[in-house]
Design an enzyme around this catalytic site. Structure first.
Site, mmCIF file in Angstrom:
data_model
loop_
_atom_site.group_PDB
_atom_site.id
_atom_site.type_symbol
_atom_site.label_atom_id
_atom_site.label_comp_id
_atom_site.label_asym_id
_atom_site.label_seq_id
_atom_site.Cartn_x
_atom_site.Cartn_y
_atom_site.Cartn_z
ATOM 1 N N HIS A 136 9.587 7.024 2.372
ATOM 2 C CA HIS A 136 8.790 8.228 2.112
ATOM 3 C C HIS A 136 8.264 8.731 3.463
ATOM 4 C CE1 HIS A 136 5.224 10.485 0.722
ATOM 5 N NE2 HIS A 136 5.824 10.556 -0.448
ATOM 6 N N ASP A 213 5.370 -0.817 1.764
ATOM 7 C CA ASP A 213 4.833 0.342 1.053
ATOM 8 C C ASP A 213 5.082 0.092 -0.440
ATOM 9 O OD1 ASP A 213 4.554 2.708 -0.319
ATOM 10 O OD2 ASP A 213 5.689 3.928 1.102
ATOM 11 N N GLN A 216 5.338 2.596 -5.181
ATOM 12 C CA GLN A 216 6.122 2.728 -6.412
ATOM 13 C C GLN A 216 6.382 1.388 -7.093
ATOM 14 O OE1 GLN A 216 6.671 5.540 -7.765
ATOM 15 N NE2 GLN A 216 6.380 6.979 -6.085
ATOM 16 N N CYS A 377 9.576 14.187 -0.691
ATOM 17 C CA CYS A 377 9.026 13.674 0.579
ATOM 18 C C CYS A 377 9.892 12.558 1.153
ATOM 19 C CB CYS A 377 7.584 13.182 0.429
ATOM 20 S SG CYS A 377 6.474 14.439 -0.201
HETATM 21 N N1 C6P Z 1 5.193 9.705 -3.677
HETATM 22 C C1 C6P Z 1 6.316 11.130 -5.290
HETATM 23 O O1 C6P Z 1 6.373 12.102 -6.035
HETATM 24 P P1 C6P Z 1 0.046 8.946 -1.596
HETATM 25 O O2 C6P Z 1 0.369 10.425 -1.575
HETATM 26 O O3 C6P Z 1 -0.632 8.521 -0.322
HETATM 27 O O4 C6P Z 1 -0.646 8.496 -2.818
HETATM 28 O O5 C6P Z 1 1.470 8.181 -1.647
HETATM 29 C C2 C6P Z 1 2.435 8.444 -0.677
HETATM 30 C C3 C6P Z 1 3.692 7.694 -0.979
HETATM 31 C C4 C6P Z 1 4.076 6.659 -0.142
HETATM 32 N N2 C6P Z 1 5.154 5.911 -0.412
HETATM 33 C C5 C6P Z 1 5.917 6.132 -1.495
HETATM 34 C C6 C6P Z 1 7.097 5.251 -1.752
HETATM 35 C C7 C6P Z 1 5.597 7.182 -2.372
HETATM 36 O O6 C6P Z 1 6.354 7.386 -3.439
HETATM 37 C C8 C6P Z 1 4.471 7.992 -2.093
HETATM 38 C C9 C6P Z 1 4.126 9.153 -2.974
HETATM 39 C C10 C6P Z 1 5.003 10.794 -4.621
HETATM 40 O O7 C6P Z 1 7.285 10.408 -5.087
HETATM 41 C C11 C6P Z 1 4.350 12.004 -4.049
HETATM 42 S S1 C6P Z 1 5.209 12.662 -2.656
#
Ligand code: C6P
Length: 419
Positions: A136, A213, A216, A377
């Site tokens: 991401h 990370d 998910q 993203c």
């Molecule tokens: N993915 C998606 O629709 P935040 O925004 O900080 O809570 O998470 C960021 C993030 C980081 N790593 C992974 C693997 C993610 O999937 C996400 C967030 C969302 O897939 C919003 S872009």
């Protein structure tokens, strides 16, 4: 009982349980464009059960005050609730010590904290950070910024056609110049589950720390940071039935102790004078300013909810949903699924012929079906497949087999309009 009727029986039991769970998510009973809402955008953010909404409401109605700052009863109560939330997180991810749990704004904030505090201090020109092609942007851009400051460089491990990581290339990417591996546990755009335990063990063989990370992963599978031996593990509350604006950085105590503060302000200090300041102990050193108290308390309620629901049920049910979705979508001649790795959970990304993902998502929305469209993203992995984006359906514990059938019917209608 015969095998097939046994499976049917198990299916009915699961569906009954799902209906019961659904009734505790108030938003799921609303309509969108005069259709019952079919919410399949859970990888972006999941919905919230009554227990989380009620807990946050109770906090504001009965307990709110600032934390760590007052001797009066409300401040003590708020502090107790906030610190108990930290204990809940600690237990939920199997951390050794509560001081290793830092509350952040979310995954993005947690990764930035490590990129600027840990990497900022440690990186030198020519050092290497290993990422994968399926990261991401939140696990790419902070490292690019850290590299700009330090002169370090990023090495990228490629993704195979089916969405699996090329493990041989991962092994080759590790060297005596590698200072950190940062990898997603589960890909948000492909659903691939990376073999993080093995990746960590291989990296540790060369004394390289690993950041995972887990944005998910944490709502779909049990995660134990000690069993994984992860050095850092990051995730967001809002993707696990908790509130927005709260997340967690888990870090090994020994690493966190060596790291300088990420931000300065109230609560993170021991003493301040114009001659210099000294810093509070863990975890407060990394929690400058008034924290998201309600967020942390709501996150703990979400974790209790997941624990009570049980990962046995969650993984069984979500696996059924994923298999059913694959089966249904594969029946479309012109539909291409992006990401078919053998180890995969809760996400189906696809393209319908040469139609634009936005058009498909817009037509589905008219039927009350919420999916995400675009690059999610993760532009580098889209570039890997030579596509601008996908339509993505992503599942949570409250989704049903019927909802996937509604998605398939919606796609049939979209196909009829677009082709
Ligand atoms: N993915 C998606 O629709 P935040 O925004 O900080 O809570 O998470 C960021 C993030 C980081 N790593 C992974 C693997 C993610 O999937 C996400 C967030 C969302 O897939 C919003 S872009």
């Amino acid at each position: 009982m015969r095998e097939s009727s046994h499976r049917e029986f198990e299916g009915t039991v699961l569906e009954d349980r799902v209906e019961q769970i659904r009734s505790s998510f108030p938003i799921l009973s609303r309509a969108v464009h005069e259709h019952p809402l079919v919410y399949l955008d859970n990888a972006a953010s999941s919905q919230k059960p009554d227990v989380v909404i009620d807990r946050i409401s109770r906090y504001y109605r009965e307990q709110h005050s600032n934390v760590h700052r007052g001797v009066h009863a409300l401040s003590q109560e708020a502090t107790d609730a906030y610190e108990e939330a930290r204990d809940t997180v600690c237990e939920f991810i199997g951390a050794d010590d509560r001081s290793e749990i830092i509350f952040t704004k979310g995954t993005t904030d947690a990764i930035n904290l490590v990129a600027f505090s840990y990497a900022g201090r440690m990186l030198e020109e020519g050092d290497e950070i290993v990422l994968t092609q399926m990261e991401h942007h939140s696990n790419i851009v902070p490292w690019q910024l850290a590299c700009e400051i330090s002169g370090a460089i990023i090495k990228v491990v490629p993704v195979e056609e089916d969405g699996s990581l090329n493990y041989e290339e991962y092994e080759k990417s590790l060297s005596e110049r590698t200072r950190l591996v940062a990898v997603t546990h589960v890909s948000n755009s492909l659903g691939t589950v990376n073999p993080v335990k093995r990746m960590i063990s291989d990296a540790h063989g060369l004394d390289i720390p690993v950041l995972i990370d887990g944005a998910q992963a944490v709502s779909h599978m049990p995660v134990n940071v000690c069993e994984l031996d992860a050095d850092f593990y990051c995730f967001s509350g809002h993707k696990m039935y908790g509130p927005t604006g709260i997340g967690v950085l888990y870090g090994k105590q020994e690493l966190l102790n060596r790291m300088p503060p990420y931000q300065g302000g109230g609560d993170m200090i021991e003493s301040v004078s114009f001659e210099g300041s000294s810093f509070n102990s863990l975890p407060h050193k990394f929690e400058a300013g008034t924290p998201n108290i309600a967020g942390a308390i709501g996150l703990a309620a979400a974790m209790d909810f997941i624990r009570e629901t049980g990962f046995d049920f969650i993984t069984d049910h979500e696996t059924r949903l994923l298999h059913h979705a694959h089966e249904k979508l594969q029946a479309f001649d012109r539909l291409r699924i992006i990401g078919t790795a053998p180890e995969k959970i809760s996400v189906v990304s696809f393209l319908l012929g040469d139609s634009h993902p936005y058009d498909v998502a817009t037509l589905l929305d008219r039927l009350g079906i919420a999916v995400r469209s675009g690059h999610h993203c993760t532009q580098p992995v889209m570039a890997r497949y030579g596509i601008p984006g996908t339509v993505r359906a992503s599942f949570a514990l409250y989704n049903t087999i019927d909802e996937i059938d509604v998605l398939a019917e919606g796609l049939e209608r979209a196909e009829g309009i677009l082709f």
